[in-house]
Design a protein around this motif. Structure first.
Motif, PDB file in Angstrom:
ATOM      1  N   GLU A   1     -10.164 -49.000 -65.996  1.00  0.00           N
ATOM      2  CA  GLU A   1     -11.573 -49.042 -66.407  1.00  0.00           C
ATOM      3  C   GLU A   1     -12.260 -50.194 -65.698  1.00  0.00           C
ATOM      4  O   GLU A   1     -11.628 -51.182 -65.367  1.00  0.00           O
ATOM      5  CB  GLU A   1     -11.690 -49.161 -67.930  1.00  0.00           C
ATOM      6  N   PHE A   2     -13.556 -50.002 -65.468  1.00  0.00           N
ATOM      7  CA  PHE A   2     -14.320 -51.047 -64.774  1.00  0.00           C
ATOM      8  C   PHE A   2     -15.523 -51.483 -65.619  1.00  0.00           C
ATOM      9  O   PHE A   2     -16.579 -51.804 -65.094  1.00  0.00           O
ATOM     10  CB  PHE A   2     -14.791 -50.527 -63.407  1.00  0.00           C
ATOM     11  N   LEU A   3     -15.345 -51.423 -66.939  1.00  0.00           N
ATOM     12  CA  LEU A   3     -16.470 -51.741 -67.823  1.00  0.00           C
ATOM     13  C   LEU A   3     -16.743 -53.236 -67.863  1.00  0.00           C
ATOM     14  O   LEU A   3     -15.813 -54.028 -67.949  1.00  0.00           O
ATOM     15  CB  LEU A   3     -16.157 -51.285 -69.257  1.00  0.00           C
ATOM     16  N   ARG A   4     -18.010 -53.585 -67.828  1.00  0.00           N
ATOM     17  CA  ARG A   4     -18.388 -54.982 -68.029  1.00  0.00           C
ATOM     18  C   ARG A   4     -18.799 -55.164 -69.477  1.00  0.00           C
ATOM     19  O   ARG A   4     -19.514 -54.310 -70.023  1.00  0.00           O
ATOM     20  CB  ARG A   4     -19.598 -55.346 -67.152  1.00  0.00           C
TER      21      ARG A   4
ATOM     22  N   LYS B   1      -7.634 -51.648 -59.288  1.00  0.00           N
ATOM     23  CA  LYS B   1      -8.246 -52.443 -60.356  1.00  0.00           C
ATOM     24  C   LYS B   1      -8.119 -53.947 -60.077  1.00  0.00           C
ATOM     25  O   LYS B   1      -9.094 -54.698 -60.138  1.00  0.00           O
ATOM     26  CB  LYS B   1      -7.588 -52.084 -61.687  1.00  0.00           C
TER      27      LYS B   1
ATOM     28  N   LEU C   1     -23.459 -62.184 -56.417  1.00  0.00           N
ATOM     29  CA  LEU C   1     -23.710 -63.332 -55.535  1.00  0.00           C
ATOM     30  C   LEU C   1     -24.624 -64.329 -56.241  1.00  0.00           C
ATOM     31  O   LEU C   1     -25.414 -65.007 -55.619  1.00  0.00           O
ATOM     32  CB  LEU C   1     -24.358 -62.872 -54.220  1.00  0.00           C
TER      33      LEU C   1
ATOM     34  N   PRO D   1     -21.934 -71.405 -63.237  1.00  0.00           N
ATOM     35  CA  PRO D   1     -20.701 -72.070 -63.669  1.00  0.00           C
ATOM     36  C   PRO D   1     -19.473 -71.260 -63.246  1.00  0.00           C
ATOM     37  O   PRO D   1     -19.607 -70.171 -62.684  1.00  0.00           O
ATOM     38  CB  PRO D   1     -20.810 -72.071 -65.201  1.00  0.00           C
ATOM     39  N   ALA D   2     -18.298 -71.764 -63.557  1.00  0.00           N
ATOM     40  CA  ALA D   2     -17.058 -71.044 -63.233  1.00  0.00           C
ATOM     41  C   ALA D   2     -17.087 -69.652 -63.854  1.00  0.00           C
ATOM     42  O   ALA D   2     -17.567 -69.495 -64.972  1.00  0.00           O
ATOM     43  CB  ALA D   2     -15.871 -71.821 -63.792  1.00  0.00           C
ATOM     44  N   TYR D   3     -16.595 -68.655 -63.143  1.00  0.00           N
ATOM     45  CA  TYR D   3     -16.520 -67.327 -63.772  1.00  0.00           C
ATOM     46  C   TYR D   3     -15.491 -67.385 -64.898  1.00  0.00           C
ATOM     47  O   TYR D   3     -14.554 -68.181 -64.872  1.00  0.00           O
ATOM     48  CB  TYR D   3     -16.173 -66.224 -62.758  1.00  0.00           C
TER      49      TYR D   3
ATOM     50  N   CYS E   1     -11.202 -60.796 -67.973  1.00  0.00           N
ATOM     51  CA  CYS E   1     -10.582 -60.103 -66.839  1.00  0.00           C
ATOM     52  C   CYS E   1     -10.358 -60.951 -65.594  1.00  0.00           C
ATOM     53  O   CYS E   1      -9.226 -61.073 -65.124  1.00  0.00           O
ATOM     54  CB  CYS E   1     -11.404 -58.879 -66.465  1.00  0.00           C
TER      55      CYS E   1
ATOM     56  N   PHE F   1     -19.065 -66.692 -72.124  1.00  0.00           N
ATOM     57  CA  PHE F   1     -18.848 -66.715 -70.672  1.00  0.00           C
ATOM     58  C   PHE F   1     -19.952 -66.006 -69.899  1.00  0.00           C
ATOM     59  O   PHE F   1     -20.134 -66.232 -68.702  1.00  0.00           O
ATOM     60  CB  PHE F   1     -17.463 -66.165 -70.299  1.00  0.00           C
ATOM     61  N   LYS F   2     -20.680 -65.135 -70.600  1.00  0.00           N
ATOM     62  CA  LYS F   2     -21.868 -64.514 -70.010  1.00  0.00           C
ATOM     63  C   LYS F   2     -22.725 -63.980 -71.154  1.00  0.00           C
ATOM     64  O   LYS F   2     -22.307 -64.070 -72.323  1.00  0.00           O
ATOM     65  CB  LYS F   2     -21.486 -63.404 -69.035  1.00  0.00           C
TER      66      LYS F   2
ATOM     67  N   GLU G   1     -26.826 -66.969 -69.579  1.00  0.00           N
ATOM     68  CA  GLU G   1     -28.140 -66.386 -69.217  1.00  0.00           C
ATOM     69  C   GLU G   1     -28.646 -65.359 -70.234  1.00  0.00           C
ATOM     70  O   GLU G   1     -29.077 -64.268 -69.862  1.00  0.00           O
ATOM     71  CB  GLU G   1     -28.057 -65.790 -67.801  1.00  0.00           C
TER      72      GLU G   1
HETATM   73  C1  UDX Z   1     -15.393 -57.766 -65.303  1.00  0.00           C
HETATM   74  C2  UDX Z   1     -15.613 -56.665 -64.240  1.00  0.00           C
HETATM   75  O1  UDX Z   1     -16.958 -56.707 -63.761  1.00  0.00           O
HETATM   76  C3  UDX Z   1     -15.296 -55.305 -64.836  1.00  0.00           C
HETATM   77  O2  UDX Z   1     -15.412 -54.314 -63.827  1.00  0.00           O
HETATM   78  C4  UDX Z   1     -13.870 -55.334 -65.368  1.00  0.00           C
HETATM   79  O3  UDX Z   1     -13.516 -54.116 -65.933  1.00  0.00           O
HETATM   80  C5  UDX Z   1     -13.712 -56.437 -66.387  1.00  0.00           C
HETATM   81  O4  UDX Z   1     -14.074 -57.685 -65.780  1.00  0.00           O
HETATM   82  P1  UDX Z   1     -16.726 -58.771 -67.364  1.00  0.00           P
HETATM   83  O5  UDX Z   1     -15.598 -59.745 -67.486  1.00  0.00           O
HETATM   84  O6  UDX Z   1     -17.228 -58.098 -68.596  1.00  0.00           O
HETATM   85  O7  UDX Z   1     -16.341 -57.601 -66.334  1.00  0.00           O
HETATM   86  O8  UDX Z   1     -17.963 -59.570 -66.766  1.00  0.00           O
HETATM   87  P2  UDX Z   1     -18.763 -59.678 -65.383  1.00  0.00           P
HETATM   88  O9  UDX Z   1     -20.140 -59.247 -65.625  1.00  0.00           O
HETATM   89  O10 UDX Z   1     -18.047 -59.050 -64.287  1.00  0.00           O
HETATM   90  O11 UDX Z   1     -18.782 -61.275 -65.184  1.00  0.00           O
HETATM   91  C6  UDX Z   1     -17.576 -62.026 -65.083  1.00  0.00           C
HETATM   92  C7  UDX Z   1     -17.882 -63.478 -64.853  1.00  0.00           C
HETATM   93  O12 UDX Z   1     -18.487 -63.679 -63.587  1.00  0.00           O
HETATM   94  C8  UDX Z   1     -18.858 -64.096 -65.851  1.00  0.00           C
HETATM   95  O13 UDX Z   1     -18.417 -65.404 -66.170  1.00  0.00           O
HETATM   96  C9  UDX Z   1     -20.176 -64.112 -65.115  1.00  0.00           C
HETATM   97  O14 UDX Z   1     -21.051 -65.097 -65.582  1.00  0.00           O
HETATM   98  C10 UDX Z   1     -19.696 -64.411 -63.704  1.00  0.00           C
HETATM   99  N1  UDX Z   1     -20.637 -63.981 -62.656  1.00  0.00           N
HETATM  100  C11 UDX Z   1     -20.871 -62.665 -62.440  1.00  0.00           C
HETATM  101  C12 UDX Z   1     -21.262 -64.940 -61.860  1.00  0.00           C
HETATM  102  O15 UDX Z   1     -21.063 -66.150 -62.039  1.00  0.00           O
HETATM  103  N2  UDX Z   1     -22.076 -64.524 -60.839  1.00  0.00           N
HETATM  104  C13 UDX Z   1     -22.312 -63.226 -60.600  1.00  0.00           C
HETATM  105  O16 UDX Z   1     -23.056 -62.932 -59.657  1.00  0.00           O
HETATM  106  C14 UDX Z   1     -21.703 -62.258 -61.420  1.00  0.00           C
END
Ligand code: UDX
Length: 432
Positions: free
Chosen positions: A151-154, A207, A253, A257-259, A263, A323-324, A388
């Motif tokens: 799955e690729f769900l956010r 994945k 892009l 902060p740190a991602y 996942c 985290f987001k 955000e």
């Molecule tokens: C991610 C993948 O996108 C999804 O396909 C997978 O199935 C699960 O992992 P998710 O963890 O829900 O999804 O969040 P996502 O929106 O991808 O963001 C991940 C992190 O990256 C967050 O901390 C977000 O703030 C950060 N991010 C994302 C950035 O810092 N900059 C960006 O441009 C995009």
């Protein structure tokens, strides 16, 4: 079709609910009785916009059911989706597959007719082979096929991502299961989703490679942002200029902060671990993990600089700690690194998050939750916009000045620097 989702966490619940909305009969199974009881009453264990409405609708029309009875749920179903967690092993970097193998053992005892067993959980390459082995022990005639369907769900966008996916990846080594799964997904394919059929191992790797690549993109722009700060260039101009090249693409892009999340941190470590096992060097991904780990230090150093290295007793407000946005998930959020360090240095921290108080900060000295943006901001020395959320996108900061003006550090580049500065605020952001 009759489907069974094993595990009602993020992946299982969202996918199960969405499959039922497409007209399938779905049983979502979990060993957690309390969770199942709550779900039956329409109470959702996770924060995901739009999910509650879909659960209520499909539960009411009886296409969606919840159960703790794994054996009977498997018997009644044609396709079994394994959606249990694959966290990082304690003290290690590989994925803990104990829940996956446990579930496979149970499925092996409940196969009564041909079943397709699908892993939706993110699992390292060859896990499908291992599941097949477990199932074969009790089912020598092989009345099953094991398929990988990552799955690729956010989080926060999960229903939209399920309904309008860029692609659907099915990894199976036979034609029969592929045909059935293509049929299951046909409502999404007819709306434009690309259907990709690969070997099972390839699907498992797609994945991890996708998540590692997205993590790389973010880390790349974060490092470019560091350079932009030194040379007085706006990183957003760089993202736009780069992103318009179709080979690069503008998404993921955004510097910040740190991602974090459930996942990227886990999957990047796990793919490195897999590669190590096969004696292959993933030097790029290794650097990404290292750089992301250091990201919070870089942002903290900026905080110290903004405060002229006087952190003790400074009143710092955090707007958003998840985290987001659009999730209550705190897993690997960079606030978990930054807030404890600032608290240790003697800062007085107040935070507000639209998803409420966070137990993760319990017991930290001088860290308090506030019920409103106003309460969190007022009387601060420094306001840090960490997540955000839309709630933070049009704050009239002037209304919250009590006494001395606070400084703003916008870690998500939400505001236009010139406008905020015109209002007399000292304003800092990322890479500009
Ligand atoms: C991610 C993948 O996108 C999804 O396909 C997978 O199935 C699960 O992992 P998710 O963890 O829900 O999804 O969040 P996502 O929106 O991808 O963001 C991940 C992190 O990256 C967050 O901390 C977000 O703030 C950060 N991010 C994302 C950035 O810092 N900059 C960006 O441009 C995009």
């Amino acid at each position: 079709m009759n489907l069974c989702m094993i595990g009602t966490g993020y992946v299982g619940l969202v996918s199960g609910v969405c499959f039922s909305d497409l007209g399938n009969n779905v049983i979502c199974v979990d060993k957690d009785l309390e969770k199942i009881k709550k779900l039956k009453k329409g109470k959702i264990p996770i924060y995901e916009p739009g999910l509650e409405e879909l659960v209520l609708k499909n539960h009411k029309n009886k296409r969606l059911n919840f159960s703790t009875d794994l054996h009977n749920s498997i018997k009644k179903s044609d396709i079994i989706f394994i959606c249990v967690g694959t966290p990082t092993k304690r003290g290690g970097s590989s994925a803990d597959l104990s829940q996956i193998y446990n579930v496979a053992q149970q499925i092996s005892k409940s196969i009564n007719k041909y079943k397709i067993v699908v892993t939706k959980s993110t699992v390292p390459v060859t896990t499908g082979d291992a599941i097949e082995k477990i199932l074969t022990k009790n089912n020598l005639k092989k009345k099953f096929t094991v398929v990988s369907n990552p799955e690729f769900l956010r989080e926060g966008e999960a229903i939209r991502d399920f309904t309008y996916p860029d692609r659907i990846v099915i990894g199976s080594n036979d034609k029969k299961s592929n045909k059935i799964l293509k049929n299951l997904y046909s409502p999404l394919i007819s709306k434009g989703a690309q259907y990709v059929h690969t070997s099972r191992r390839a699907a498992e790797l797609i994945k991890y490679a996708s998540n590692a690549f997205l993590a790389t993109k973010i880390t790349f722009i974060n490092e470019i942002a560091n350079l932009c700060e030194k040379i007085g260039v706006n990183v957003e101009d760089i993202s736009i200029g780069m992103g318009l090249d179709k080979r690069i693409g503008g998404r993921f892009l955004r510097a910040g902060p740190a991602y974090g999340g459930s996942c990227f941190p886990k999957d990047t470590k796990a793919i490195i671990n897999t590669a190590d096992k096969y004696k292959t060097k993933l030097t790029v991904i290794k650097s990404v993990v290292k750089s992301n780990k250091n990201r919070s230090n870089i942002l903290l150093k900026r905080v110290y600089k903004i405060l002229n290295n006087k952190v003790k007793n400074k009143k710092i407000c955090f707007l958003g700690v998840t985290f987001k946005a659009n999730t209550d998930d705190m897993r690997d959020s960079s606030s978990l690194t930054m807030i404890p360090i600032l608290s240790k240095k003697g800062a007085k921290i107040r935070y507000y998050d639209p998803t409420g108080y966070k137990k993760e900060f319990k017991g930290l000295k001088n860290v308090f939750y506030e019920n409103t943006v106003k309460d969190a901001i007022e009387r601060s020395d420094l306001v840090i916009i960490h997540t955000e959320w839309n709630d933070f996108k049009s704050i009239n900061f002037k209304n919250f000045i009590k006494g001395k003006k606070f400084i703003i550090y916008d870690m998500r580049n939400i505001y236009d620097p010139s406008k905020i500065k015109k209002q007399g605020f000292k304003y800092f952001s990322v890479g500009r």
